[in-house]
Each structure stands twice: as structure tokens, then as C-alpha cells.
Design a protein around this motif. Sequence first.
Motif, PDB file in Angstrom:
ATOM      1  N   ASN B  18       0.846  -1.201   0.000  1.00 57.96           N
ATOM      2  CA  ASN B  18       0.000   0.000   0.000  1.00 57.96           C
ATOM      3  C   ASN B  18       0.871   1.236   0.000  1.00 57.96           C
ATOM      4  O   ASN B  18       1.936   1.248   0.625  1.00 57.96           O
ATOM      5  N   TYR B  19       0.403   2.269  -0.681  1.00 57.24           N
ATOM      6  CA  TYR B  19       1.144   3.525  -0.621  1.00 57.24           C
ATOM      7  C   TYR B  19       0.223   4.688  -0.946  1.00 57.24           C
ATOM      8  O   TYR B  19      -0.879   4.500  -1.445  1.00 57.24           O
ATOM      9  N   THR B  20       0.703   5.907  -0.618  1.00 60.92           N
ATOM     10  CA  THR B  20      -0.088   7.123  -0.817  1.00 60.92           C
ATOM     11  C   THR B  20       0.731   8.175  -1.545  1.00 60.92           C
ATOM     12  O   THR B  20       1.897   8.396  -1.223  1.00 60.92           O
ATOM     13  N   TYR B  22       0.751  12.248  -2.466  1.00 59.50           N
ATOM     14  CA  TYR B  22       0.213  13.470  -1.888  1.00 59.50           C
ATOM     15  C   TYR B  22       0.244  14.610  -2.901  1.00 59.50           C
ATOM     16  O   TYR B  22       1.196  14.734  -3.680  1.00 59.50           O
ATOM     17  N   THR B  73      -5.069  13.254  -1.495  1.00 59.32           N
ATOM     18  CA  THR B  73      -4.261  12.042  -1.476  1.00 59.32           C
ATOM     19  C   THR B  73      -4.821  11.023  -2.461  1.00 59.32           C
ATOM     20  O   THR B  73      -6.030  10.970  -2.709  1.00 59.32           O
ATOM     21  N   HIS B  75      -4.544   7.037  -2.742  1.00 63.46           N
ATOM     22  CA  HIS B  75      -4.080   5.870  -2.011  1.00 63.46           C
ATOM     23  C   HIS B  75      -4.198   4.630  -2.892  1.00 63.46           C
ATOM     24  O   HIS B  75      -5.222   4.415  -3.544  1.00 63.46           O
TER      25      HIS B  75
END
Lengths: 116, 111
Positions: B18-20, B22, B73, B75
Motif C-alpha cells: 500500500n502507498y499514498t 500526496y 491524497t 491511495h
Amino acid sequence: EAEVAQSPRYKITEKSQAVAFWCDPISGHATLYWYRQILGQGPELLVQFQDESVVDDSQLPKDRFSAERLKGVDSTLKIQPAELGDSAMYLCASSLRRGAAVNEQFFGPGTRLTVL
Amino acid sequence: ELKVEQNPLFLSMQEEKNYTIYCNYSTTSDRLYWYRQDPGKSLESLFVLLSNGAVKQEGRLMASLDTKARLSTLHITAAVHDLSATYFCAVDMDSNYQLIWGAGTKLIIKP
């Protein structure tokens, strides 16, 4: 599904030659944008039309670039003479109209220009 | 001058992680858009966020908007290789109906 059409998809030209790109926006879209995108960067707005009128061409290099949308539908972007630094992807986008609640822009497939 | 900053600009990650991403912007706006661009291709609209607290989801991608923090964001949940692309956020300028673009986040997802 309605799409923005652009042609040609690819163009290779020699410097000092003239080139022209064509765009047909989604039917009913009053606002049309031409962008230039250099590899690895975000799109840079060149010119914005509302119907047949230019709303903003402050970033268009007017000594060599011109754009028109004579009948408020399709549009042509011209470069004369082309320079090496003009090599880029030229994107056309359209949106419903200025003042709409949503300014979602829909993009055509782009024209990849290479100047030799 | 309105600025739109994305980070990271480059992200290499493993599948299933998982990553976000910005997207920060410097002026008041309550409309923000996310686009995807595959190499050599044009831009495809992913999400339209029109108000504070807006959240949109499509498959493994979820976008949100906090207009008070001037932050959006994107995600990615349980990443898969097909999500490899460059992702752009764009902020809507009400005054001239133009979009101000971030620099893009190039996402590479390795098997």
C-alpha cells in the motif's frame, strides 16, 4: 463513447519547416485547450478557447505559434518555423464550458512532434 | 502564484503493498482532479473531487480531498503491476477555468 480526436498522431519534421495539428473536441464542449508536454513534465497550457474566442494565449510563443478555432468546433495549432526545442507531445483537451460546475478536461491521444 | 506540489515524484514499490501519493496546493480551491498517463500516451481522467471531504474509489485506487489543509491524497491498496503509470493531480482555478498541474508521480510496481 465521445472522444477528443487529434491528428496526426506522429509528426517528424525538420527545423524551419511548418507543422500543423488538428483537434476535434467532444461534441457540445465549448472550451478547448492546447497543451504542450515535454517528456517527464506536466502539461503546459498554450492556449484556451471558449467557442471561437481565445480566452488565454499568454503562454503561446506568438512569434512562431498560432491557433485558431474559426467556427467554434475544431481547432488547428500551427508552428512556423519549427525549432528543435519544439519537440514534445501536443495535447488537445475539451471541457463543457467556462462556468460549468465541473471543469473536467478530456484529452485527445496527442500528437508526438519530433523536430530534426 | 498558485503552486501544486506532488510527492513523491518517483515511487517504486512491490506488488501487494500500500502507498499514498500526496498533492498539496497553495490557494483556495474546492475542485481537484486526478489523471493517469501511461508512457507515450495521453491523459486519462481518474477522479473528480468537488468538495471538502470528497472521497472517490475505483478498484485499488482511492482519492480524497481536504480543502482546509489544501491536500489531496491518492491511495493505492495492494498494488498490482497494471497500476504502473504517471499520476497527475490538477487544481481547478475558478477565476479562469484552467487547471494548474502538479509535476506528476511516476509509479513503478514491480512483481
